[in-house]
Design an enzyme around this catalytic site. Structure first.
Site, PDB file in Angstrom:
ATOM      1  N   CYS A  23       3.360  -1.317  -4.329  1.00 44.17           N
ATOM      2  CA  CYS A  23       2.980  -1.624  -5.708  1.00 44.17           C
ATOM      3  C   CYS A  23       3.478  -0.515  -6.630  1.00 44.17           C
ATOM      4  CB  CYS A  23       1.462  -1.743  -5.813  1.00 44.17           C
ATOM      5  SG  CYS A  23       0.894  -1.948  -7.519  1.00 44.17           S
ATOM      6  N   SER A  42      -6.054  -9.470  -3.538  1.00 45.36           N
ATOM      7  CA  SER A  42      -5.143  -9.979  -2.511  1.00 45.36           C
ATOM      8  C   SER A  42      -5.547 -11.362  -2.004  1.00 45.36           C
ATOM      9  CB  SER A  42      -5.071  -8.987  -1.339  1.00 45.36           C
ATOM     10  OG  SER A  42      -6.360  -8.573  -0.944  1.00 45.36           O
ATOM     11  N   HIS A  94       0.812  -1.220   0.000  1.00 44.53           N
ATOM     12  CA  HIS A  94       0.000   0.000   0.000  1.00 44.53           C
ATOM     13  C   HIS A  94       0.845   1.270   0.000  1.00 44.53           C
ATOM     14  CE1 HIS A  94      -1.959  -3.315   2.232  1.00 44.53           C
ATOM     15  NE2 HIS A  94      -2.926  -3.063   1.375  1.00 44.53           N
ATOM     16  N   GLU A 107      -3.117   3.028   1.861  1.00 46.05           N
ATOM     17  CA  GLU A 107      -2.641   3.610   0.603  1.00 46.05           C
ATOM     18  C   GLU A 107      -2.854   5.120   0.589  1.00 46.05           C
ATOM     19  OE1 GLU A 107      -3.698   3.777  -4.139  1.00 46.05           O
ATOM     20  OE2 GLU A 107      -4.185   1.921  -3.073  1.00 46.05           O
TER      21      GLU A 107
END
EC number: 1.17.7.4
Length: 314
Positions: A96, A269, A74, A126
């Site tokens: 990511c 996920s 995140h 995030e």
């Protein structure tokens, strides 16, 4: 009673990469390896990594000086990065790459003194990490969760104004917010296409097709998974009962009353092993057929950090 499986479903490239980083770090350096926040939002995955020696913490003050720490998929704020550097922590970054792309947009806006509006869910890791890329006190970054929030924005001028989005949002909701932003601030700048990632987009499109052919939609994913929640919400909006489940243990047989086709998907996920365990459990409850819905093929791969990649090749 039949099962229809959505495609694509389950792990995305960012999740695959994040889990690989933790597993390779454990293999190379041994336990314990500290991970700031759940590396991905899935209880089954996190429990599996804990069993291998990963230690999950919420803040860096729980990590000993000089230890190895992994940042979750995140992403983290600049403040967290600076603290890790100050304490001589060895960092492997599992953020990511598509989240990092948004971070770079925010950092550029901060450097230029451009006011920024982030569309996202307050309190999500995030969003916290993305907001934490902005440090220009003369301008500012503001969070918007809905169209209604736009009226409350303390932004009077549309000059030097830009927007970004969290990567795991509802496509429909985000489009509405962007449209409302552009109506209030016609000169607002933004990415050529919104920042919602390919995996979120593909899985939402697959659920649209799934819901058209199902009387019940099961979304395999944990309650704290943003993208999994959006999948369940989307099916519900299409008039199909939907349930977010961690695994077969969460299934109530009464959900199946009058159902001919059960649609199943999984958040980005959630591992395929959980999907298959749900399928096997449903077979004991009367399912006789399983088929796959056609969907787009995903070939995206994100490489792990170089230090781990060298070991992986060996």
């Amino acid at each position: 009673m039949n099962i229809l499986l959505a495609n694509p479903r389950g792990f995305c490239a960012g999740v695959d990469r994040a889990i690989s980083i933790v597993e390779l770090a454990l293999e190379i350096h041994g336990a314990p390896i500290y991970v700031r926040h759940e590396v991905v939002h899935n209880r089954f995955v996190v429990d599996g990594l804990k069993a291998k020696g990963a230690v999950f913490v919420e803040e860096l003050d729980e990590v000993p000086d000089g230890a190895i720490v992994i940042f979750s998929a995140h992403g983290v704020s600049q403040e967290v990065r600076q603290e890790a550097k100050r304490r001589d922590l060895k960092v492997f970054d599992a953020t990511c790459p598509l989240v990092t792309k948004v971070h770079m947009q925010v950092a550029r806006a901060s450097k230029k003194g451009t006011k920024a509006i982030l569309i996202g869910h307050e309190g999500h890791p995030e969003v916290i990490g993305t907001m934490g890329q902005y440090d220009n006190q003369d301008a500012g970054i503001f969070l918007v969760e809905s169209v209604e929030d736009i009226a409350k924005l303390p932004v009077s001028s549309q000059d030097d104004l830009t927007f970004m989005t969290q990567t795991t949002l509802s496509i429909d909701d985000t489009s509405d917010v962007i449209e409302a932003l552009k109506e209030k601030y016609p000169a607002i700048q933004g990415p050529r296409k919104n920042d919602i990632c390919y995996a979120t987009t593909n899985r939402q499109q697959a659920v649209r097709e799934l819901a058209k052919q199902s009387q019940l939609v099961l979304v395999v994913g944990s309650k704290n998974s943003s993208n999994s929640n959006r999948l369940a919400e989307l099916a519900s909006r299409m008039g199909v009962p939907s349930k977010l489940i961690d695994g077969p243990q969460d299934i109530d047989p009464s959900w199946l009353d009058g159902v001919e086709t059960i649609g199943i998907t999984a958040g980005a996920s959630a591992p395929e092993v959980l999907v298959q365990s749900v399928v096997e459990h449903l077979k004991t409850l009367g399912v006789t057929g399983v088929s796959n819905l056609e969907g787009c093929e995903e070939n995206m791969v994100f490489e792990v950090p170089k230090e781990l990649r060298i070991h992986e090749v060996k």
